[in-house]
Design a protein around this motif. Structure first.
Motif, PDB file in Angstrom:
ATOM      1  N   TRP A 100       0.874  -1.120  -0.017  1.00 53.07           N
ATOM      2  CA  TRP A 100       0.115   0.033   0.028  1.00 53.07           C
ATOM      3  C   TRP A 100       1.006   1.181   0.132  1.00 53.07           C
ATOM      4  O   TRP A 100       1.933   1.212   0.999  1.00 53.07           O
ATOM      5  CB  TRP A 100      -0.783   0.003   1.190  1.00 53.07           C
ATOM      6  CG  TRP A 100      -1.694  -1.164   1.249  1.00 53.07           C
ATOM      7  CD1 TRP A 100      -1.730  -2.113   2.177  1.00 53.07           C
ATOM      8  CD2 TRP A 100      -2.995  -1.336   0.519  1.00 53.07           C
ATOM      9  NE1 TRP A 100      -2.723  -3.236   2.081  1.00 53.07           N
ATOM     10  CE2 TRP A 100      -3.496  -2.511   0.809  1.00 53.07           C
ATOM     11  CE3 TRP A 100      -3.562  -0.678  -0.660  1.00 53.07           C
ATOM     12  CZ2 TRP A 100      -4.606  -2.982   0.455  1.00 53.07           C
ATOM     13  CZ3 TRP A 100      -4.715  -1.216  -1.199  1.00 53.07           C
ATOM     14  CH2 TRP A 100      -5.384  -2.376  -0.478  1.00 53.07           C
ATOM     15  N   ILE A 116      -9.558   8.098   4.414  1.00 53.19           N
ATOM     16  CA  ILE A 116      -8.175   7.981   4.679  1.00 53.19           C
ATOM     17  C   ILE A 116      -8.048   7.209   2.826  1.00 53.19           C
ATOM     18  O   ILE A 116      -8.344   6.222   2.618  1.00 53.19           O
ATOM     19  CB  ILE A 116      -8.021   7.010   5.522  1.00 53.19           C
ATOM     20  CG1 ILE A 116      -8.652   7.350   6.858  1.00 53.19           C
ATOM     21  CG2 ILE A 116      -6.785   6.470   5.799  1.00 53.19           C
ATOM     22  CD1 ILE A 116      -8.913   6.428   7.883  1.00 53.19           C
ATOM     23  N   ARG A 118      -6.007   5.659   0.089  1.00 50.85           N
ATOM     24  CA  ARG A 118      -5.096   4.386  -0.112  1.00 50.85           C
ATOM     25  C   ARG A 118      -5.020   3.947  -1.589  1.00 50.85           C
ATOM     26  O   ARG A 118      -6.097   3.920  -2.095  1.00 50.85           O
ATOM     27  CB  ARG A 118      -5.697   3.427   0.851  1.00 50.85           C
ATOM     28  CG  ARG A 118      -4.638   2.157   1.215  1.00 50.85           C
ATOM     29  CD  ARG A 118      -3.312   2.852   1.713  1.00 50.85           C
ATOM     30  NE  ARG A 118      -3.420   3.340   3.103  1.00 50.85           N
ATOM     31  CZ  ARG A 118      -2.397   4.015   3.561  1.00 50.85           C
ATOM     32  NH1 ARG A 118      -1.261   4.038   3.176  1.00 50.85           N
ATOM     33  NH2 ARG A 118      -2.552   4.428   4.793  1.00 50.85           N
ATOM     34  N   ARG A 136     -14.317   6.675   7.669  1.00 49.65           N
ATOM     35  CA  ARG A 136     -14.784   6.642   9.072  1.00 49.65           C
ATOM     36  C   ARG A 136     -16.350   7.017   9.008  1.00 49.65           C
ATOM     37  O   ARG A 136     -16.487   8.118   8.568  1.00 49.65           O
ATOM     38  CB  ARG A 136     -13.753   7.474   9.927  1.00 49.65           C
ATOM     39  CG  ARG A 136     -12.652   6.618   9.886  1.00 49.65           C
ATOM     40  CD  ARG A 136     -11.945   6.869  11.455  1.00 49.65           C
ATOM     41  NE  ARG A 136     -10.763   6.022  11.359  1.00 49.65           N
ATOM     42  CZ  ARG A 136      -9.660   6.288  11.815  1.00 49.65           C
ATOM     43  NH1 ARG A 136      -9.462   7.697  12.200  1.00 49.65           N
ATOM     44  NH2 ARG A 136      -8.737   5.627  11.835  1.00 49.65           N
ATOM     45  N   ASN A 166     -15.354  -2.808   9.113  1.00 55.41           N
ATOM     46  CA  ASN A 166     -14.748  -3.091  10.374  1.00 55.41           C
ATOM     47  C   ASN A 166     -15.437  -2.656  11.507  1.00 55.41           C
ATOM     48  O   ASN A 166     -15.748  -1.309  11.441  1.00 55.41           O
ATOM     49  CB  ASN A 166     -13.509  -2.456  10.435  1.00 55.41           C
ATOM     50  CG  ASN A 166     -12.497  -2.513  11.536  1.00 55.41           C
ATOM     51  OD1 ASN A 166     -11.828  -1.895  12.177  1.00 55.41           O
ATOM     52  ND2 ASN A 166     -12.625  -3.799  12.272  1.00 55.41           N
ATOM     53  N   SER A 170     -10.864   0.793  16.703  1.00 52.09           N
ATOM     54  CA  SER A 170     -10.581   1.049  17.939  1.00 52.09           C
ATOM     55  C   SER A 170     -10.866   2.541  18.398  1.00 52.09           C
ATOM     56  O   SER A 170     -11.230   3.118  19.533  1.00 52.09           O
ATOM     57  CB  SER A 170      -9.258   0.811  18.229  1.00 52.09           C
ATOM     58  OG  SER A 170      -8.290   1.263  17.348  1.00 52.09           O
ATOM     59  N   SER A 202     -10.530  11.617  10.978  1.00 55.08           N
ATOM     60  CA  SER A 202      -9.224  10.974  10.871  1.00 55.08           C
ATOM     61  C   SER A 202      -8.305  12.152  10.570  1.00 55.08           C
ATOM     62  O   SER A 202      -8.643  13.333  10.223  1.00 55.08           O
ATOM     63  CB  SER A 202      -9.377  10.145   9.479  1.00 55.08           C
ATOM     64  OG  SER A 202      -9.522  10.831   8.081  1.00 55.08           O
ATOM     65  N   GLY A 203      -6.951  11.683  10.460  1.00 54.64           N
ATOM     66  CA  GLY A 203      -5.828  12.799  10.353  1.00 54.64           C
ATOM     67  C   GLY A 203      -5.851  13.778  11.702  1.00 54.64           C
ATOM     68  O   GLY A 203      -6.396  13.487  12.598  1.00 54.64           O
TER      69      GLY A 203
HETATM   70  C1  HEM Z   1      -9.426  -5.834   6.024  1.00 55.72           C
HETATM   71  C2  HEM Z   1      -8.402  -4.733   6.193  1.00 55.72           C
HETATM   72  C3  HEM Z   1      -8.147  -3.746   7.365  1.00 55.72           C
HETATM   73  C4  HEM Z   1      -8.802  -3.593   8.582  1.00 55.72           C
HETATM   74  C5  HEM Z   1      -9.610  -4.395   9.108  1.00 55.72           C
HETATM   75  C6  HEM Z   1      -8.206  -2.341   9.315  1.00 55.72           C
HETATM   76  C7  HEM Z   1      -8.640  -1.874  10.254  1.00 55.72           C
HETATM   77  C8  HEM Z   1      -8.214  -0.732  10.836  1.00 55.72           C
HETATM   78  C9  HEM Z   1      -8.400  -0.216  12.080  1.00 55.72           C
HETATM   79  C10 HEM Z   1      -9.398  -0.795  13.159  1.00 55.72           C
HETATM   80  C11 HEM Z   1      -8.147   1.165  12.239  1.00 55.72           C
HETATM   81  C12 HEM Z   1      -8.331   1.958  13.348  1.00 55.72           C
HETATM   82  C13 HEM Z   1      -9.306   2.589  13.148  1.00 55.72           C
HETATM   83  C14 HEM Z   1      -9.058   3.297  14.560  1.00 55.72           C
HETATM   84  O1  HEM Z   1      -9.056   4.567  14.470  1.00 55.72           O
HETATM   85  O2  HEM Z   1      -9.588   2.909  15.546  1.00 55.72           O
HETATM   86  C15 HEM Z   1      -7.473   1.457  10.904  1.00 55.72           C
HETATM   87  C16 HEM Z   1      -6.791   2.567  10.533  1.00 55.72           C
HETATM   88  C17 HEM Z   1      -6.051   2.655   9.751  1.00 55.72           C
HETATM   89  N1  HEM Z   1      -5.900   2.048   8.581  1.00 55.72           N
HETATM   90 FE1  HEM Z   1      -6.617   0.292   8.418  1.00 55.72          FE
HETATM   91  N2  HEM Z   1      -7.651  -1.780   8.145  1.00 55.72           N
HETATM   92  C18 HEM Z   1      -7.600  -2.428   7.227  1.00 55.72           C
HETATM   93  C19 HEM Z   1      -7.012  -2.172   6.111  1.00 55.72           C
HETATM   94  C20 HEM Z   1      -6.200  -1.125   5.882  1.00 55.72           C
HETATM   95  C21 HEM Z   1      -5.474  -0.968   4.726  1.00 55.72           C
HETATM   96  C22 HEM Z   1      -5.429  -1.904   3.370  1.00 55.72           C
HETATM   97  C23 HEM Z   1      -4.487  -0.079   4.790  1.00 55.72           C
HETATM   98  C24 HEM Z   1      -3.412   0.966   4.062  1.00 55.72           C
HETATM   99  C25 HEM Z   1      -3.492   0.438   2.747  1.00 55.72           C
HETATM  100  C26 HEM Z   1      -5.098   0.656   6.114  1.00 55.72           C
HETATM  101  C27 HEM Z   1      -4.586   2.025   6.614  1.00 55.72           C
HETATM  102  C28 HEM Z   1      -5.171   2.720   7.786  1.00 55.72           C
HETATM  103  C29 HEM Z   1      -4.766   3.785   8.044  1.00 55.72           C
HETATM  104  C30 HEM Z   1      -3.745   4.744   7.544  1.00 55.72           C
HETATM  105  C31 HEM Z   1      -5.194   4.050   9.352  1.00 55.72           C
HETATM  106  C32 HEM Z   1      -5.347   5.316  10.297  1.00 55.72           C
HETATM  107  C33 HEM Z   1      -5.918   6.347   9.559  1.00 55.72           C
HETATM  108  C34 HEM Z   1      -6.110   7.864  10.524  1.00 55.72           C
HETATM  109  O3  HEM Z   1      -6.704   7.682  11.473  1.00 55.72           O
HETATM  110  O4  HEM Z   1      -5.937   8.894   9.925  1.00 55.72           O
HETATM  111  N3  HEM Z   1      -5.955  -0.213   6.774  1.00 55.72           N
HETATM  112  N4  HEM Z   1      -7.627   0.499   9.983  1.00 55.72           N
END
Ligand code: HEM
Ligand code: HEM
Ligand code: SF4
Length: 331
Positions: A100, A116, A118, A136, A166, A170, A202-203
């Protein structure tokens, strides 16, 4: 309550909002699932299905098969988005690094957060995840839903996104995993104008405030966590949607020190309800426990003989500060 919705809140009706028919939703058999082969070979990813816990790989395969069997014109983004996600995960395992990439900023008009951005760095191999943006979605206080709402969300995200969620991040939000840039505005429009549902943070903005179930269902709650969460979510709307901070900032609300939403671990400003009064003791109930008239632990352990209730062993000696004792048979 200071903030009241400016428009009347609708009760959503799935039958009016649904996109798919029952046949389309239940379009594969368990036999077909057993035979299902992902478009890419994914041996290491499939290894994750073996452990004792439910696996996201097993769930993703269901979704992949379901999408494969839907007609092309019933999906607005790639049919193979789930299979490409799994395929790229396998490639990341092979190479020992993520595929990614951080790329540019995407969002919806008027908001700076909530989406977010990607992208895949190998879009030629995995074209359906060339874009895979996450949204989100601001959860209701304490995460109360009805099935009409959940089914409506599922249809919307199946149609305009990957179909993968999801529940919950969290952060507390509902996370919509993966769609294309073109679909961001339509999803946002549907959410806000039709479902009366806002995006979260976010961010570098105020992250979606989040609270425990509180006094809605929990006997321990010392404060109205939902009221506080709702109030501050509205008060700081601008900060929630337009990142103006140097870094993220989060409020969380726990009704008592059990800390069910982990406000201490996962918030910058934690609100935790505590007891403020003289200690109150119901001496009659204490005697009823001692005499066995009230079963200990709400009767949870009655399947086995644990011996007579011992107030020293089960209550008094467990106090870390030794704040209790018996005097003349009274606590
Ligand atoms: C099935 C796949 C995925 C699951 C279950 C998942 C789950 C999560 C969860 C639980 C969070 C945190 C949410 C929170 O703030 O509580 C999160 C945040 C994030 N995820 Fe994922 N994610 C997945 C795929 C991806 C992928 C593929 C990427 C990157 C290519 C990614 C990048 C991010 C980023 C950058 C954040 C933080 C964004 C922000 O707060 O600004 N996630 N993800
Ligand atoms: C390559 C390195 C790292 C990446 C890609 C990364 C990514 C992320 C992402 C996507 C989140 C959001 C998850 C969420 O909101 O639940 C997060 C949260 C966080 N990260 Fe990292 N992180 C990295 C390294 C670190 C390190 C080294 C630390 C501290 C030693 C750290 C501390 C935290 C903390 C405290 C949070 C907030 C967790 C929470 O919400 O409870 N991260 N990180
Ligand atoms: S934090 Fe306390 S009040 Fe909130 S759900 Fe957990 S036990 Fe109940």
């Amino acid at each position: 309550m200071m903030f009241e919705p400016k428009e009347p809140q609708k009760k959503l009706k799935y039958e009016e909002l649904r996109i798919y028919t029952d046949e389309e939703l239940n379009n594969y058999t368990e036999e077909e699932l057993k035979e299902f082969k992902c478009k890419h070979p994914i041996p290491d990813v499939e290894d994750l299905e073996k452990g004792p816990w439910p696996s996201f790989v097993a769930d993703a395969k269901r979704e992949a098969l379901h999408r494969r069997k839907l007609p092309d014109d019933r999906l607005l983004i790639g049919k193979y988005v789930v299979e490409d996600t799994l395929g790229q995960l396998q490639l990341s395992f092979d190479h020992g690094e993520t595929h990614w990439k951080h790329g540019g900023i995407v969002g919806v008009f008027g908001y700076g957060g909530g989406v977010i951005g990607r992208y895949s760095d190998v879009p030629e191999k995995f074209p359906d995840i060339a874009h895979f943006h996450t949204l989100r979605v601001n959860q209701p206080a304490s995460k109360f839903y009805d099935t009409e709402y959940l089914r409506t969300l599922c249809d919307l995200w199946e149609f305009r996104g990957s179909g993968m969620f999801n529940f919950h991040g969290s952060t507390g939000d509902i996370i919509f995993l993966g769609t294309t840039t073109e679909q961001l505005e339509p999803v946002f429009y549907e959410l806000t104008h039709v479902l009366q549902q806002d995006l979260g943070g976010s961010g570098s903005n105020l992250r979606t405030p989040s609270c425990c179930v509180g006094k809605a269902r929990c006997e321990w709650s010392c404060i109205d966590t939902q009221d506080m969460c709702y109030e501050l979510t509205h008060y700081y709307q601008d900060e929630l949607h337009r990142p103006a901070f140097p870094y993220k900032f989060k409020f969380k609300f726990d009704g008592c020190p059990n800390c069910c939403v982990a406000s201490i671990a996962r918030a910058d400003m934690s609100f935790i309800g505590t007891w403020k009064d003289d200690i109150r003791i119901d001496q009659e109930a204490v005697q009823a426990y001692i005499n066995g008239e009230i079963p200990p632990n709400g009767g949870a352990f009655k399947g086995r003989d644990w011996g007579k209730f011992d107030i020293y062993k089960e209550v008094i000696n467990l106090s870390p500060t030794k704040c209790m004792w018996m005097e003349d048979g009274k606590l």
